[in-house]
Scaffold this active site. Structure first.
Site, PDB file in Angstrom:
ATOM      1  N   LEU A  65      -4.993   5.842   2.152  1.00  0.00           N
ATOM      2  CA  LEU A  65      -5.958   4.756   2.010  1.00  0.00           C
ATOM      3  C   LEU A  65      -5.405   3.667   1.087  1.00  0.00           C
ATOM      4  O   LEU A  65      -4.435   3.889   0.367  1.00  0.00           O
ATOM      5  CB  LEU A  65      -7.267   5.343   1.458  1.00  0.00           C
ATOM      6  CG  LEU A  65      -7.942   6.329   2.425  1.00  0.00           C
ATOM      7  CD1 LEU A  65      -8.933   7.225   1.693  1.00  0.00           C
ATOM      8  CD2 LEU A  65      -8.632   5.580   3.563  1.00  0.00           C
ATOM      9  N   PRO A  66      -6.049   2.467   1.092  1.00  0.00           N
ATOM     10  CA  PRO A  66      -5.469   1.356   0.331  1.00  0.00           C
ATOM     11  C   PRO A  66      -5.401   1.572  -1.184  1.00  0.00           C
ATOM     12  O   PRO A  66      -4.350   1.351  -1.780  1.00  0.00           O
ATOM     13  CB  PRO A  66      -6.384   0.173   0.673  1.00  0.00           C
ATOM     14  CG  PRO A  66      -7.033   0.535   1.973  1.00  0.00           C
ATOM     15  CD  PRO A  66      -7.162   2.038   1.946  1.00  0.00           C
ATOM     16  N   THR A  94      -1.176   5.263  -2.667  1.00  0.00           N
ATOM     17  CA  THR A  94      -0.696   4.892  -4.008  1.00  0.00           C
ATOM     18  C   THR A  94      -1.904   4.390  -4.790  1.00  0.00           C
ATOM     19  O   THR A  94      -2.470   3.341  -4.447  1.00  0.00           O
ATOM     20  CB  THR A  94       0.358   3.773  -3.931  1.00  0.00           C
ATOM     21  OG1 THR A  94       1.469   4.237  -3.160  1.00  0.00           O
ATOM     22  CG2 THR A  94       0.842   3.387  -5.315  1.00  0.00           C
ATOM     23  N   LYS A 169       5.628   7.561  -9.043  1.00  0.00           N
ATOM     24  CA  LYS A 169       5.680   6.439  -8.090  1.00  0.00           C
ATOM     25  C   LYS A 169       5.637   5.088  -8.833  1.00  0.00           C
ATOM     26  O   LYS A 169       6.433   4.190  -8.571  1.00  0.00           O
ATOM     27  CB  LYS A 169       4.498   6.566  -7.119  1.00  0.00           C
ATOM     28  CG  LYS A 169       4.154   5.331  -6.325  1.00  0.00           C
ATOM     29  CD  LYS A 169       4.964   5.188  -5.079  1.00  0.00           C
ATOM     30  CE  LYS A 169       4.655   3.869  -4.400  1.00  0.00           C
ATOM     31  NZ  LYS A 169       5.503   3.551  -3.311  1.00  0.00           N
ATOM     32  N   LYS A 244       0.659  -4.929  -6.509  1.00  0.00           N
ATOM     33  CA  LYS A 244      -0.339  -3.856  -6.701  1.00  0.00           C
ATOM     34  C   LYS A 244       0.259  -2.718  -7.551  1.00  0.00           C
ATOM     35  O   LYS A 244      -0.361  -2.252  -8.499  1.00  0.00           O
ATOM     36  CB  LYS A 244      -0.768  -3.315  -5.328  1.00  0.00           C
ATOM     37  CG  LYS A 244      -1.638  -2.078  -5.398  1.00  0.00           C
ATOM     38  CD  LYS A 244      -1.753  -1.336  -4.072  1.00  0.00           C
ATOM     39  CE  LYS A 244      -2.215   0.085  -4.312  1.00  0.00           C
ATOM     40  NZ  LYS A 244      -2.294   0.906  -3.125  1.00  0.00           N
TER      41      LYS A 244
END
Ligand code: NAD
Length: 296
Positions: A65-66, A94, A169, A244
């Protein structure tokens, strides 16, 4: 082979779900967007009417998902209430470390094993099954998730406890964002100093200036192996997504009082680039702005 619920079939999740089908898994898929559902249907997924339906009666659920708010609401409002006991939960989105830890803690309270498993590698790697997964969670949860993730990637690495995948990450991408900017600045300056950029590439790629951004993803067209720069900065890793990830890194740094002056400068520069209309372009296209040109 397992029965797997897959929620979030966008640029990344679409290809990942199809790789699970190719590996022989039975995939029950859900997304809010009709084109994403159509691709999944054509690729052999069964289509669910909701995230809850995709998560019911399966051995494992994968979400792609976003952002954190989507993950918190899809698990909180749909998945937790629908999954049968013993279902493994895998979030590959992420998101911020705090939300990842909170959702995994909620899963544990309900007796479910869950991992955060964000990926490195873009859409081509998602389609080709060559992603790298960085996984946070218990040894037992990792052992169950590893064979499923291995069908969608080339490397599956246990980073540590819950949230460790997200931590790895964002730290990795903070290196990448800063390194790309340094590489762009140096290449643009080399050209202004009258150097042939190919000559400079030959030298720096064999000297201490060597980096992934230079030798695997060179931001100048016609220099080094083929990269998004050779395709007009289309495809690749969008600058908006780099921004982001840098924002997530800055948020995490604040939480642990880490000094991140380079990461912070990279965030500010990518913010300017996105504000100037470059968000949809590959993140290496920032070279134009750093060289005083229009992002286009
Ligand atoms: P995307 O926007 O293409 O896909 C997200 C999908 O989630 C969309 O299809 C959307 O309809 C769906 N969705 C949103 N809310 C939903 C809900 N409540 N229920 C069901 N479906 C819902 O994004 P993407 O590029 O696939 O990225 C997904 C994640 O992977 C993000 O967290 C991103 O940061 C990360 N990521 C992306 C890349 C990349 O190159 N695109 C690389 C590495 C990691």
């Amino acid at each position: 082979m397992a029965r797997i619920g897959f929620v979030g079939l966008g640029n990344m999740g679409g290809g990942m779900a199809l790789n699970l089908v190719k590996a022989g898994h039975e995939v029950v898929a859900f997304d809010l967007a009709e084109p994403a559902l159509a691709r999944a249907r054509d690729g052999g997924c069964a289509i669910a009417e909701s995230a809850a339906e995709a998560a019911a009666k399966v051995d494992a659920v994968v979400t792609m998902l976003p952002a954190g708010k989507h993950v918190a609401s899809v698990y909180g409002e749909q998945i937790f209430g629908a999954v049968k006991p013993g279902t493994l939960l895998i979030d590959c989105s992420t998101i911020d470390v705090a939300t990842a830890r909170a959702v995994i803690a909620q899963a544990a309270e309900r007796g479910f094993e869950m991992v955060d498993a964000p990926v490195s590698g873009g859409i081509a790697a998602a389609n080709g099954g060559t992603l790298t997964f960085m996984v946070g969670g218990t040894d037992a949860a990792f052992a169950r998730a590893e064979p499923i993730l291995a069908r969608m990637g080339k490397a599956v690495i246990h980073a540590g406890d819950a949230g460790a995948g997200q931590a790895a990450k964002i730290c990795n991408n903070m290196i990448l964002g800063s390194q790309m900017i340094a590489t762009c600045e140096a290449l643009a300056m080399a050209v202004r100093l009258g150097l042939d950029p190919r000559k400079f590439y030959d030298i720096a790629s064999k000297a201490s200036g060597q980096s992934w951004s230079l030798t695997s993803y060179c931001p100048l067209p016609g220099v080094g192996p083929e990269s998004p720069a050779d395709r007009g900065y289309e495809g690749g890793f969008a600058a908006a997504l780099m921004l982001k990830d840098l924002k997530l890194a800055m948020q995490a740094a604040q939480g642990v009082d880490a000094a991140v002056p380079m990461g912070s400068a990279a965030e500010a520069l990518y913010q300017s680039f996105v504000n100037a209309g470059g968000g949809h372009r590959d993140f290496s296209a920032i070279i134009a702005m750093l060289d005083g040109r229009q992002p286009g």
